[in-house]
Design a protein around this motif. Sequence first.
Motif, mmCIF file in Angstrom:
data_model
loop_
_atom_site.group_PDB
_atom_site.id
_atom_site.type_symbol
_atom_site.label_atom_id
_atom_site.label_comp_id
_atom_site.label_asym_id
_atom_site.label_seq_id
_atom_site.Cartn_x
_atom_site.Cartn_y
_atom_site.Cartn_z
ATOM 1 N N ALA A 23 0.830 -1.199 0.000
ATOM 2 C CA ALA A 23 0.000 0.000 0.000
ATOM 3 C C ALA A 23 0.867 1.252 0.000
ATOM 4 C CB ALA A 23 -0.933 0.007 1.214
ATOM 5 N N LEU A 24 0.246 2.345 -0.378
ATOM 6 C CA LEU A 24 0.928 3.637 -0.463
ATOM 7 C C LEU A 24 1.135 4.226 0.924
ATOM 8 C CD1 LEU A 24 1.907 6.067 -2.230
ATOM 9 C CD2 LEU A 24 -0.447 6.896 -2.125
ATOM 10 N N CYS A 25 2.280 4.871 1.105
ATOM 11 C CA CYS A 25 2.567 5.610 2.336
ATOM 12 C C CYS A 25 3.187 6.947 1.933
ATOM 13 C CB CYS A 25 3.516 4.822 3.244
ATOM 14 S SG CYS A 25 3.979 5.692 4.760
ATOM 15 N N SER A 26 2.467 8.007 2.159
ATOM 16 C CA SER A 26 2.971 9.343 1.805
ATOM 17 C C SER A 26 4.025 9.756 2.830
ATOM 18 C CB SER A 26 1.821 10.349 1.780
ATOM 19 O OG SER A 26 0.877 9.987 0.795
ATOM 20 N N MET A 27 5.264 9.779 2.403
ATOM 21 C CA MET A 27 6.380 10.062 3.300
ATOM 22 C C MET A 27 6.880 11.485 3.120
ATOM 23 S SD MET A 27 8.584 6.533 2.963
ATOM 24 C CE MET A 27 7.816 4.931 3.194
ATOM 25 N N ASP A 28 7.351 12.054 4.203
ATOM 26 C CA ASP A 28 7.944 13.397 4.210
ATOM 27 C C ASP A 28 9.439 13.243 4.498
ATOM 28 O OD1 ASP A 28 8.540 16.045 4.307
ATOM 29 O OD2 ASP A 28 7.629 16.393 6.279
ATOM 30 N N PHE A 29 10.281 13.597 3.523
ATOM 31 C CA PHE A 29 11.721 13.408 3.641
ATOM 32 C C PHE A 29 12.457 14.707 3.956
ATOM 33 C CE2 PHE A 29 10.326 10.031 0.704
ATOM 34 C CZ PHE A 29 10.740 8.933 1.442
ATOM 35 N N SER A 30 11.766 15.695 4.467
ATOM 36 C CA SER A 30 12.445 16.957 4.769
ATOM 37 C C SER A 30 13.464 16.794 5.894
ATOM 38 C CB SER A 30 11.414 18.025 5.141
ATOM 39 O OG SER A 30 10.667 17.609 6.275
ATOM 40 N N ARG A 31 13.304 15.795 6.755
ATOM 41 C CA ARG A 31 14.264 15.554 7.837
ATOM 42 C C ARG A 31 15.055 14.266 7.615
ATOM 43 N NH1 ARG A 31 13.103 18.643 12.395
ATOM 44 N NH2 ARG A 31 14.250 17.152 13.669
ATOM 45 N N PHE A 32 15.014 13.706 6.425
ATOM 46 C CA PHE A 32 15.735 12.465 6.140
ATOM 47 C C PHE A 32 17.248 12.684 6.301
ATOM 48 C CE2 PHE A 32 18.093 9.768 3.240
ATOM 49 C CZ PHE A 32 17.559 8.527 3.491
ATOM 50 N N PRO A 33 17.976 11.739 6.944
ATOM 51 C CA PRO A 33 17.546 10.448 7.498
ATOM 52 C C PRO A 33 17.212 10.507 8.987
ATOM 53 C CG PRO A 33 19.920 10.523 7.461
ATOM 54 C CD PRO A 33 19.461 11.866 6.959
ATOM 55 N N LEU A 34 16.967 11.669 9.508
ATOM 56 C CA LEU A 34 16.581 11.816 10.913
ATOM 57 C C LEU A 34 15.076 11.999 11.009
ATOM 58 C CD1 LEU A 34 19.429 14.335 11.745
ATOM 59 C CD2 LEU A 34 19.418 11.918 12.312
ATOM 60 N N ASP A 35 14.330 11.235 10.196
ATOM 61 C CA ASP A 35 12.902 11.441 10.053
ATOM 62 C C ASP A 35 12.099 10.377 10.789
ATOM 63 O OD1 ASP A 35 13.917 9.528 8.361
ATOM 64 O OD2 ASP A 35 12.345 9.775 6.872
ATOM 65 N N THR A 36 10.825 10.663 10.955
ATOM 66 C CA THR A 36 9.827 9.747 11.503
ATOM 67 C C THR A 36 8.639 9.739 10.549
ATOM 68 O OG1 THR A 36 10.520 10.203 13.771
ATOM 69 C CG2 THR A 36 8.344 9.237 13.468
ATOM 70 N N GLN A 37 8.248 8.542 10.096
ATOM 71 C CA GLN A 37 7.200 8.414 9.092
ATOM 72 C C GLN A 37 5.927 7.854 9.724
ATOM 73 O OE1 GLN A 37 7.615 9.712 6.248
ATOM 74 N NE2 GLN A 37 9.848 9.957 6.258
ATOM 75 N N ASN A 38 4.785 8.413 9.331
ATOM 76 C CA ASN A 38 3.466 7.938 9.753
ATOM 77 C C ASN A 38 2.787 7.271 8.564
ATOM 78 O OD1 ASN A 38 3.729 9.058 12.361
ATOM 79 N ND2 ASN A 38 3.074 11.051 11.606
#
Length: 494
Positions: free
Chosen positions: A210-225
């Motif tokens: 399934a699709l997961c809309s990810m926000d990579f503005s803090r990648f690789p210190l990110d947290t994805q919902n």
Amino acid sequence: MILVQRKRAASSRRNPGPQASAMDFALTTLRLMCLAWLWPVALLKGSNTQNQRRHKDVYLGENTRHKHGGRIDLKMKKSDSTKSLLIKSEQLLRIEDHDFAMRPGFGGSAIPVGIDVQVESIDSISEVNMDFTMTLYLRHYWQDDRLAFPSSNNKSRTFDARLVKKIWVPDVFFVHSKRSFIHDTTMENIMLRVYPDGNILYSVRITVTALCSMDFSRFPLDTQNCSLELESYAYNENDLMLYWKNGNDSLRTDEIALSQFFIEEFHPSYGLAFYSSTGWYNRLYINFILRRHIFFFMLQTYFPTMLMVMLSWVSFWIDRRAVPARVSLGITTVLTMTTIITGVSASMPQVSYVKAVDIYLWASFLFVFLSVIEYAAVNYFTTVEEMKKLQKGKLPVPYNASQAMAYDGCFHDDIDVSPFPELPTTPSTTRTIPPRASSTDPPPTEGTRLWRKRSVGKNLRFIMSNSYMIDSYSRIIFPVAYLLFNIIYWCIYS
């Protein structure tokens, strides 16, 4: 006349002639011979039939003994009571008496369908495709009075996928699903359990991407919902009501370990979805929060980048006349930084905003690039300084500036480099006293800052005339600036 003839016939039967007696004897002899010839054949056929029966019993006994570890099960000889089990089940559930194309309670209130999920594994998470793959057990609970059956012991009946195709089941699907399938090894992983009162449990094992809309503005210190959404395809809220069977306990997970992420939380939620053509639908959400492990990126990206930046500072301690050494070192660090940036970009989706790793890589690339520019400035100012000294006659006549700049830190037999003349150690000995300002010049007004501008210009000219001081300042300015950048970066994104 008639009486006379009858008397003659009776007398003839009582007193047969010699010919009739011979015929009877021949017939009797023939019958005895036929019986004597057919008797062995009948005995042989009877013995063969008896042997065949005995051989069949022995074969059955051997097979039973082989399957049951040497013990013969006498029940195997009886007729199999499950040969018509499906037919009996269909008759018991009265499947042919109802139209299962319609939902239970058609025309009345919405049928409640409870859902609970057990997540078996999260197989993969792709940043490039922005999706995830999950394997789960999806269980449905509802009541269909049409399938109620009498039972003396109140025990349920369990069936597989063959009976599922003949009754009504909820048409739940996964919203934003790219791919999904039901496992079919060794049989379809579908279970249907019917209770005497008409309650039904329908369980299926599914793998869904399934699709997961990810926000990579803090990648690789990110947290994805990410979330997996369940919804009925054909029945809106007036016909079917989806709900979590046991509230927050309806979502259970096994021990799940991922290579790049740490699962912080799993929790279910509920909502409504509106479609302009069909109305409102109940929608269930499986929400989970993923926090990325930073250690992999520290080893693969951050530590190599830091080492490349520090390696570029080595040129500040190399003699400014060693052109090949300093240029090759600067170009090597620049190319290495370019390779690191390209490798990180290839493993990431092409997003239109700046990521945290991009800020760090490009800032580090800027430090490496500035170290190359620093040597270009040192080289230029050194050349200008030596040319001015040559023009003023402060260098010996046989001195050649091109020979001095060819010096690369190695000994050459064919190049004669003359030593530099001794220069004063303090700039005060070479400083000339500027002429006094004429009396016609107006006196400086209060608060004027002309003396500061003049001092900065003097400092710049002094540094330009003493280019070796640029390396001395760079040895301090570059490390301090990079350390300050790291402190600010990690405080913001960590």
